[in-house]
Design a protein around this motif. Structure first.
Motif, PDB file in Angstrom:
ATOM      1  N   GLN A  46      -3.374  -7.908  -0.509  1.00 15.69           N
ATOM      2  CA  GLN A  46      -4.653  -7.918   0.212  1.00 15.69           C
ATOM      3  C   GLN A  46      -5.248  -9.323   0.208  1.00 15.69           C
ATOM      4  O   GLN A  46      -5.752  -9.798   1.227  1.00 15.69           O
ATOM      5  N   ASN A  64       0.826  -1.209   0.000  1.00  9.92           N
ATOM      6  CA  ASN A  64       0.000   0.000   0.000  1.00  9.92           C
ATOM      7  C   ASN A  64       0.862   1.261   0.000  1.00  9.92           C
ATOM      8  O   ASN A  64       0.528   2.250  -0.659  1.00  9.92           O
ATOM      9  N   ALA A  88      -0.657  -4.538  -4.595  1.00 11.30           N
ATOM     10  CA  ALA A  88      -1.481  -4.252  -3.422  1.00 11.30           C
ATOM     11  C   ALA A  88      -2.686  -5.200  -3.374  1.00 11.30           C
ATOM     12  O   ALA A  88      -3.048  -5.698  -2.300  1.00 11.30           O
TER      13      ALA A  88
END
Length: 144
Positions: free
Chosen positions: A91, A29, A87
């Motif tokens: 996740q 992130n 990202a």
């Protein structure tokens, strides 16, 4: 004595995996935000460039700068896309690691609840035995 959770080692491993995945997600992130910021700064900087050409040399320089800027923006767009993909992957990995840990955490909670219930039952049985014994001794003492 309370029994230890038999899968405690595996639970610790799953929690370490979850922490590692959370760390990877935070890094991904941060990389994504950095790539976005670079792209925004580059576009803002290009808006501030003078577009007036006074002679042929400045026109060629302006054309070269635009071509270079276009290439740089394409590179930044590719970097931003890559950061977005990383990202998203991080996740997903975090979600998987968390799901694996949550299942074991629930089993541990159920195990601990069962051990506590057993301990309370054992304690209650001991209290009942003491109370019953005192009652029996009291009755025997009053009958004599």
């Amino acid at each position: 004595m309370a029994r230890a959770f038999p899968l405690a080692g595996l639970l610790r491993l799953r929690q370490i995996e979850k922490d590692h995945a959370a760390s990877d997600l935070a890094a991904a992130n941060a990389f994504r935000r950095d790539a976005d910021d670079r792209q925004v700064r580059a576009i803002a900087a290009l808006h501030n460039v003078s577009v007036e050409a006074t002679d042929a040399a400045s026109l060629f320089a302006l054309a070269a700068a635009r071509a270079s800027s276009r290439s740089m923006l394409a590179d930044l767009a590719a970097l931003t896309d890559r950061a977005e993909r990383e990202a998203a992957e991080a996740q997903a990995a975090f979600g998987d690691a968390k799901a694996r840990a949550v299942g074991l955490e629930k089993l541990e909670t159920r195990h601990n609840d069962g051990v506590a219930a057993h301990d309370l039952s054992t304690e209650q049985a001991a209290i009942d035995e003491v109370a019953t014994g005192a009652w029996v001794r009291e009755r025997e003492g009053s009958e004599s």
